[in-house]
Structure formats: structure tokens, C-alpha cells
Design a protein around this motif. Sequence first.
Motif, PDB file in Angstrom:
ATOM      1  N   TYR A   1       0.937  11.329  -7.499  1.00 61.28           N
ATOM      2  CA  TYR A   1       0.914  10.226  -7.335  1.00 61.28           C
ATOM      3  C   TYR A   1      -0.473   9.952  -8.052  1.00 61.28           C
ATOM      4  O   TYR A   1      -1.606  10.520  -7.067  1.00 61.28           O
ATOM      5  N   GLN A   2      -1.216   9.603  -8.849  1.00 59.40           N
ATOM      6  CA  GLN A   2      -2.644   9.339  -9.198  1.00 59.40           C
ATOM      7  C   GLN A   2      -2.838  10.576  -9.599  1.00 59.40           C
ATOM      8  O   GLN A   2      -4.144  10.552  -8.642  1.00 59.40           O
ATOM      9  N   SER A   3      -2.816  11.681  -9.899  1.00 61.73           N
ATOM     10  CA  SER A   3      -2.473  12.975  -9.798  1.00 61.73           C
ATOM     11  C   SER A   3      -3.308  14.075  -8.620  1.00 61.73           C
ATOM     12  O   SER A   3      -4.296  14.849  -8.212  1.00 61.73           O
ATOM     13  N   GLU A   4      -2.150  13.545  -7.224  1.00 63.87           N
ATOM     14  CA  GLU A   4      -2.748  13.541  -5.880  1.00 63.87           C
ATOM     15  C   GLU A   4      -0.773  14.139  -5.626  1.00 63.87           C
ATOM     16  O   GLU A   4      -0.290  13.458  -6.076  1.00 63.87           O
ATOM     17  N   ILE A   5      -0.674  15.413  -4.701  1.00 63.15           N
ATOM     18  CA  ILE A   5       0.102  16.097  -4.687  1.00 63.15           C
ATOM     19  C   ILE A   5       0.297  14.958  -3.186  1.00 63.15           C
ATOM     20  O   ILE A   5      -0.997  16.227  -2.033  1.00 63.15           O
ATOM     21  N   TYR A   6       1.885  14.511  -2.898  1.00 62.12           N
ATOM     22  CA  TYR A   6       1.931  14.440  -1.391  1.00 62.12           C
ATOM     23  C   TYR A   6       3.353  15.427  -0.732  1.00 62.12           C
ATOM     24  O   TYR A   6       4.217  15.472  -1.819  1.00 62.12           O
ATOM     25  N   THR A   7       3.417  16.221   0.328  1.00 58.45           N
ATOM     26  CA  THR A   7       4.274  16.588   1.220  1.00 58.45           C
ATOM     27  C   THR A   7       4.402  16.508   1.882  1.00 58.45           C
ATOM     28  O   THR A   7       3.352  16.271   3.033  1.00 58.45           O
ATOM     29  N   ALA A   8       6.018  16.553   2.690  1.00 55.63           N
ATOM     30  CA  ALA A   8       5.855  16.817   3.808  1.00 55.63           C
ATOM     31  C   ALA A   8       7.142  17.287   4.040  1.00 55.63           C
ATOM     32  O   ALA A   8       8.173  17.480   3.173  1.00 55.63           O
ATOM     33  N   SER A   9       7.798  18.174   5.133  1.00 56.37           N
ATOM     34  CA  SER A   9       9.114  19.282   5.416  1.00 56.37           C
ATOM     35  C   SER A   9       9.807  18.819   6.788  1.00 56.37           C
ATOM     36  O   SER A   9       8.854  17.934   7.745  1.00 56.37           O
TER      37      SER A   9
ATOM     38  N   LEU B   1       1.499  -0.020  -1.153  1.00 54.68           N
ATOM     39  CA  LEU B   1       0.200   0.289  -0.864  1.00 54.68           C
ATOM     40  C   LEU B   1      -0.257  -0.385  -0.165  1.00 54.68           C
ATOM     41  O   LEU B   1       0.324  -1.286  -0.020  1.00 54.68           O
ATOM     42  N   THR B   2      -1.072   0.105   0.889  1.00 58.93           N
ATOM     43  CA  THR B   2      -1.535  -0.723   1.875  1.00 58.93           C
ATOM     44  C   THR B   2      -2.416  -2.237   0.574  1.00 58.93           C
ATOM     45  O   THR B   2      -2.908  -1.695  -0.141  1.00 58.93           O
ATOM     46  N   ALA B   3      -2.745  -3.441   1.731  1.00 60.33           N
ATOM     47  CA  ALA B   3      -2.820  -4.173   1.010  1.00 60.33           C
ATOM     48  C   ALA B   3      -4.047  -5.101   2.344  1.00 60.33           C
ATOM     49  O   ALA B   3      -4.274  -4.431   3.227  1.00 60.33           O
ATOM     50  N   PRO B   4      -5.234  -5.662   1.575  1.00 55.10           N
ATOM     51  CA  PRO B   4      -5.896  -6.615   2.468  1.00 55.10           C
ATOM     52  C   PRO B   4      -5.156  -7.500   3.570  1.00 55.10           C
ATOM     53  O   PRO B   4      -3.768  -8.051   3.079  1.00 55.10           O
ATOM     54  N   TYR B   5      -6.081  -7.500   4.604  1.00 54.22           N
ATOM     55  CA  TYR B   5      -5.012  -8.003   5.712  1.00 54.22           C
ATOM     56  C   TYR B   5      -4.539  -9.541   5.719  1.00 54.22           C
ATOM     57  O   TYR B   5      -3.501 -10.068   5.094  1.00 54.22           O
ATOM     58  N   PHE B   6      -5.363 -10.387   4.265  1.00 55.86           N
ATOM     59  CA  PHE B   6      -4.889 -11.603   4.283  1.00 55.86           C
ATOM     60  C   PHE B   6      -3.645 -11.566   2.899  1.00 55.86           C
ATOM     61  O   PHE B   6      -3.412 -13.357   2.298  1.00 55.86           O
ATOM     62  N   GLU B   7      -3.443 -10.856   2.747  1.00 61.05           N
ATOM     63  CA  GLU B   7      -2.607 -10.545   1.210  1.00 61.05           C
ATOM     64  C   GLU B   7      -1.376 -11.065   1.475  1.00 61.05           C
ATOM     65  O   GLU B   7      -0.568 -10.510   2.390  1.00 61.05           O
ATOM     66  N   ASN B   8      -0.723 -11.852   0.687  1.00 56.68           N
ATOM     67  CA  ASN B   8       0.396 -12.358   1.447  1.00 56.68           C
ATOM     68  C   ASN B   8       1.806 -11.052   0.265  1.00 56.68           C
ATOM     69  O   ASN B   8       3.081 -11.417   0.792  1.00 56.68           O
ATOM     70  N   SER B   9       1.580 -10.324  -0.617  1.00 53.20           N
ATOM     71  CA  SER B   9       2.369  -9.365  -1.010  1.00 53.20           C
ATOM     72  C   SER B   9       2.355  -8.266  -1.261  1.00 53.20           C
ATOM     73  O   SER B   9       0.920  -7.967  -0.406  1.00 53.20           O
ATOM     74  N   VAL B  10       2.968  -7.189  -1.088  1.00 53.44           N
ATOM     75  CA  VAL B  10       2.730  -5.535  -0.709  1.00 53.44           C
ATOM     76  C   VAL B  10       2.790  -4.389  -1.770  1.00 53.44           C
ATOM     77  O   VAL B  10       4.197  -4.566  -2.558  1.00 53.44           O
ATOM     78  N   PRO B  11       2.059  -4.369  -2.490  1.00 49.85           N
ATOM     79  CA  PRO B  11       2.160  -3.690  -4.098  1.00 49.85           C
ATOM     80  C   PRO B  11       2.782  -2.487  -4.017  1.00 49.85           C
ATOM     81  O   PRO B  11       3.023  -1.900  -3.167  1.00 49.85           O
ATOM     82  N   PRO B  12       3.614  -3.169  -5.015  1.00 49.03           N
ATOM     83  CA  PRO B  12       4.336  -1.221  -4.877  1.00 49.03           C
ATOM     84  C   PRO B  12       3.901  -0.266  -5.488  1.00 49.03           C
ATOM     85  O   PRO B  12       2.610  -0.439  -6.566  1.00 49.03           O
ATOM     86  N   ALA B  13       3.767   1.294  -5.522  1.00 49.20           N
ATOM     87  CA  ALA B  13       2.944   2.485  -5.640  1.00 49.20           C
ATOM     88  C   ALA B  13       3.564   3.034  -7.225  1.00 49.20           C
ATOM     89  O   ALA B  13       4.375   3.158  -7.125  1.00 49.20           O
ATOM     90  N   ASN B  14       3.457   2.302  -8.375  1.00 49.14           N
ATOM     91  CA  ASN B  14       5.123   2.954  -9.812  1.00 49.14           C
ATOM     92  C   ASN B  14       3.694   4.379 -10.292  1.00 49.14           C
ATOM     93  O   ASN B  14       2.554   4.444 -10.273  1.00 49.14           O
TER      94      ASN B  14
END
Length: 270
Positions: free
Chosen positions: A111-119, A54-67
Motif C-alpha cells: 500500500y502506497q509503496s510500503e509492504i506490510y506483512t503478518a503471519s 485509514l485512521t482519521a481525525p477525532y471529530f471526523e464523521n467517516s472512516v476513509p477506505p484504503a484504496n
Amino acid sequence: MRHFLYIILFAICFSCEDVIDVDLNEAPPKLVIDASINWFKSTAGNEQNIKLTLTAPYFENSVPPANGAQVSIVNSLGESFVFTEIDNSGIYSTSSFLPEINETYTLTILYQSEIYTASETLKSVVPIDFVEQNDEGGFSGEETELKAFYTDPADEENYYFFEFISDIPAIPSLEVYSDEFTNGNQIFGFYTEEDLTTDDVVTIRNYGVSERFYNFMFILLQQNGQEGGGPFETQPATVRGNCINQTNPDNFPLGYFRLSEVAEFIYTVE
């Protein structure tokens, strides 16, 4: 007069510093999709990973995973390959993927009730023929320069994504190439680094990619390159990949779904 100068110097050295709080805009986190399916030559290519963050605030030191996402890829025959998350890391893995050159695959993420696709289509790549070293390269004439030569197939459009990995610098060097003006010729990927020394190891990877990914990476590299960022340059904008939020298009994801055959060459600096 001397005492007066000492007083001014003392005041300058020990004056208070103001703390400036930068007020940055905040936005809800977006899904970042790192879905790079890489089929290294002479391997089965069945083990593949997809990373979701997931995107994080500019000054955040870690990148949160999308679980907790549901991730799968389907080929044109309807064969499905399910990716399972590893220990809440945001890394989703499978050991049953079946790579096939020029096959079209569709990625689906819930993810979180939304569907993402790509081909995207899995693109082939030619081997790296050889690597040439020059110790008087670069603008200074004192950098170690590597050229990884490969022979482009004639009578077809090809696009390449080169990655040079070494301990110096820690971040890999990335380049993209098109055969628009070099079709059917032997050409090279280029890497230069002033801090490389004898016996350093450089891993060189050439990925076959689609024209769309070539354009995507070309824009990203232009925005992040050392040459960019001048006072009269166009300001960087969000570069969208090929992933679409089917449920809520306004909440578009970042990242790209890419499938590549990969030619790898391990080179030891002389």
C-alpha cells in the motif's frame, strides 16, 4: 428587589456561550488492517474478506477506505490467494481461499509503496453445546443472562474469542477466554443484557484464536471496558497487533491478522 432578581435571572438565561475549540494533535493517517479470516463450521470457507481503512481525525464523521492496495495470503506450501478490492470500498475479497486447521498463513499488503506483512496459524474451536437462559441475572437481578456452554479439549492450550450479536445494543459484546484453569472441562461464554425480551434473537459466535491474539484482545477490552478509565488507572496506549511495516517500521499499522474456525449458535430469547 424583585425587579433586580428578574434582571439577574434574565441575564443568566440569555447570556452568551463561548465556543471552545479543542486543539488536538494531528498525525499522518495510519493503515488499519482488519484481516479476520473466519471459517464457519460446515462451510467451505473459500469466501473471505479483508478490510483496509485509514485512521482519521477525532471529530471526523467517516472512516476513509484504503484504496488501491495489493493484498494476498500465502500458506506454507506456497499457495497464494489474491484479494481484489470491491468498488473502491477498501474491502478486498477472494473466493478461492483454502482453510486448513493448524496451517500457517502469511498476509502481504502493498500500500502506497510500503509492504506490510503478518503471519498467523488457523486455530480450531469446539462446538457450542447448548445455551442456558436466566431472567434474573446481572448485578440488578433483572437482566436476561445467557451462558453458551462448550467443552474444552483436554491436554492442550486453547484460547477463545466470543462475540454476542443482538439488536440491543447495536455494538456486539466481546469477550476472550483462556482454558488455563478450566482445561478439559465444560465451561461457558457469558452475556447479559437488561433490554432483551422474548423472541429477540442473539447470534453467538465462538472463535478459536492464538495466545497472541488472546493477549491482544484482552488488553483492548481492558482499555475500553466500563470498569476502566479511573483517575488512577494506567492511561491507554496504542496496542500493536501482529502486522509489521517491512518498508518503514516507524509507520506501523493498526489491527490484526487472525485466522479462526468459528462455532455459531443462533438463540431465540424465551
